[in-house]
Write a protein that holds these residues in place. Structure first.
Motif, PDB file in Angstrom:
ATOM      1  N   ASN A 103      -2.578  -2.919   8.623  1.00 59.45           N
ATOM      2  CA  ASN A 103      -1.800  -1.680   8.584  1.00 59.45           C
ATOM      3  C   ASN A 103      -2.643  -0.441   8.287  1.00 59.45           C
ATOM      4  N   LEU A 147       4.539   0.891   5.210  1.00 60.38           N
ATOM      5  CA  LEU A 147       4.583  -0.569   5.126  1.00 60.38           C
ATOM      6  C   LEU A 147       3.678  -1.083   4.009  1.00 60.38           C
ATOM      7  N   SER A 148       2.465  -0.550   3.933  1.00 60.69           N
ATOM      8  CA  SER A 148       1.527  -0.982   2.889  1.00 60.69           C
ATOM      9  C   SER A 148       2.054  -0.666   1.503  1.00 60.69           C
TER      10      SER A 148
END
Length: 482
Positions: free
Chosen positions: A287, A327-328
């Motif tokens: 990501n 997302l991370s």
């Protein structure tokens, strides 16, 4: 309630805490720092109180669960207050509320700080600040149990109240021997990391300071930019590996030493812990490749370090993950809740509880689909009793309720939702950095004194797994005839 026994134990704890202040005194003398006076004054001021408490005569030596939980709660409040005095006396942290926040953060291995600049602080103060991680990581009372005369069967109540995770057990028949074994393993791993960091290029002081911070999964650094300041991949990988190692249940290390490798490999909690670490590293690394300009090796290194730091609730940083893709950041928030293994120095809900919750939910779904089927929840092939399952859900409920109440109070400061919520999550899970204002390059200095007190309570509640702190709010515990 055996209050005299409680006071006697607190006196012994205070005595040994004052003894440990000799270490930063030696460091201050070595660097010829005037702040040595702050440690000496703390010892002189608190020694009469410690001696008086140690001399309390007990008419009975029995200790039950209620005394154990109350003793642990009061002990951690006491050591946090006394541990804060050198910061105040030296002028490093003039505010008593700020000093207590910093010390609670140290002993609970949280790593949250109110300091905006640390590199100018005296070495003796910096070492004491990080050494509190090592003292609190394994548990101060476990340390005391290894030194003071045995309390007999009473010791198990202290161990249960202070040990992270459900069902702390004895490695060997005697609690005192268990405490010694745990601390020997803890000390050896810390020494190995110190030597490796020195070989990797750090000074002995920097190596020792970051090793005790890693061992206690705390995260205080003597650098404003944390571990990123060294710009040394070898140092980052060493700390990454040891953060993961200190997030493992120490009982498994004892089994490894005994040669019971099969029992270690059968540990479901260990397998799920390693799986969470590896999956999170891979997902975040992929990501953030674009964020790192296509540099795959840096993405893997940054991802590995921050995943290890967050899941073990250490809090060291090599990158500003506040700027990473959503997302991370979501994965890191999930790891904040999960935490390390039970019986480790890490915080959070604990991997074993997460596994038990999912297995219990799966069992309930099976009951709905197959009402006549009788199915038990098992871990490592052993049936988990219903009281333990019930306790896990109660812990989760208490964890959520305390978090929500704390968020409501902290919200009075008027900061944004992400700062407010992650500041509470980061403290009750003993992580340190959150997001936005309390991200890896931020701090907690802007919070009001009320919020700092609330967040200090969250840190203690998270480290002691809620009940030792909540029991002090029960009116019945303070009644003389109780």
């Amino acid at each position: 309630m055996n209050y005299k026994m409680v006071m006697k134990i607190i006196g012994n704890v205070l005595k040994y805490e004052l003894g440990l202040l000799i270490i930063p005194i030696i460091i201050s003398l070595y660097y010829k720092e005037a702040e040595v006076k702050s440690f000496i004054f703390t010892i002189l001021l608190m020694s009469p109180i410690a001696i008086a408490l140690c001399k309390v005569r007990t008419t009975k030596n029995e200790m039950y669960a209620r005394e154990g939980f109350l003793t642990v709660g009061l002990t951690w409040i006491t050591i946090s207050f006394v541990g804060a005095l050198p910061f105040v006396f030296s002028g490093s942290i003039p505010s008593i509320v700020d000093a207590i926040f910093e010390t609670v953060s140290g002993f609970t291995t949280t790593g949250a700080t109110i300091l905006t600049e640390v590199q100018s602080l005296p070495n003796g103060i910096l070492f004491w600040r990080s050494f509190t991680h090592w003292i609190g990581g394994m548990g101060f009372l476990i340390f005391i149990l290894a030194l003071i005369p045995s309390l007999g069967n009473n010791s198990i109540h202290l161990l249960k109240a202070e040990s992270p995770g459900p069902n702390p057990g004895k490695i060997v028949p005697r609690i005192k021997d268990t405490a010694k074994i745990l601390y020997v393993i803890y000390f050896i791993l810390t020494m190995i990391e110190t030597v490796l960091l020195k070989i990797a290029g750090l000074s002995w002081f920097d190596s020792a300071l970051h090793a005790v911070g890693t061992a206690g999964t705390g995260g205080f650094s003597n650098m404003n930019a944390s571990v990123a300041a060294f710009n040394n991949p070898a140092v980052e990988w060493i700390i990454t590996i040891f953060m993961i190692l200190f997030g493992v249940n120490f009982a498994l290390y004892f089994q490894m030493i005994k040669g019971n490798k099969k029992d270690v490999l059968k540990s479901e909690e260990l397998r799920y812990y390693i799986l969470m670490v590896l999956v999170s590293i891979v997902l975040i690394a992929i990501n953030i490749i674009d964020f790192n300009g296509g540099d795959i090796s840096k993405s893997i290194r940054d991802s590995s370090f921050q995943v290890a730091s967050i899941i073990t609730t250490t809090g060291y940083a090599t990158a500003d993950f506040n700027l990473w893709p959503t997302l991370s950041k979501m994965i890191l928030i999930m790891l904040m809740f999960a935490g390390a293994m039970a019986g480790s120095t890490g915080g959070g809900i604990k991997t074993v509880r997460i596994v038990i919750i999912f297995k219990a939910i799966k069992r309930e779904i099976d009951k709905i689909l197959h009402p006549k089927r009788v199915k038990s929840v098992k871990m490592d092939g052993k049936v988990i009793d219903e009281d333990t399952i019930h306790g896990v859900f109660l812990f989760l409920g208490g964890y959520i309720i305390i978090s929500l109440i704390a968020m409501f109070i902290v919200a009075l400061d008027g900061f944004d939702l992400v700062t407010t919520s992650t500041s509470v999550i980061a403290t009750i899970s003993n992580i340190g950095p959150g997001l936005e204002m309390v991200g890896p390059i931020g701090n907690f200095s802007e919070f009001s004194p009320l919020s700092k007190i609330v967040l200090s309570f969250c840190m203690l509640a998270g480290r002691l797994e809620i009940y030792p702190m909540l029991i002090m709010f029960s009116p019945s515990i303070w009644r003389k005839n109780y």
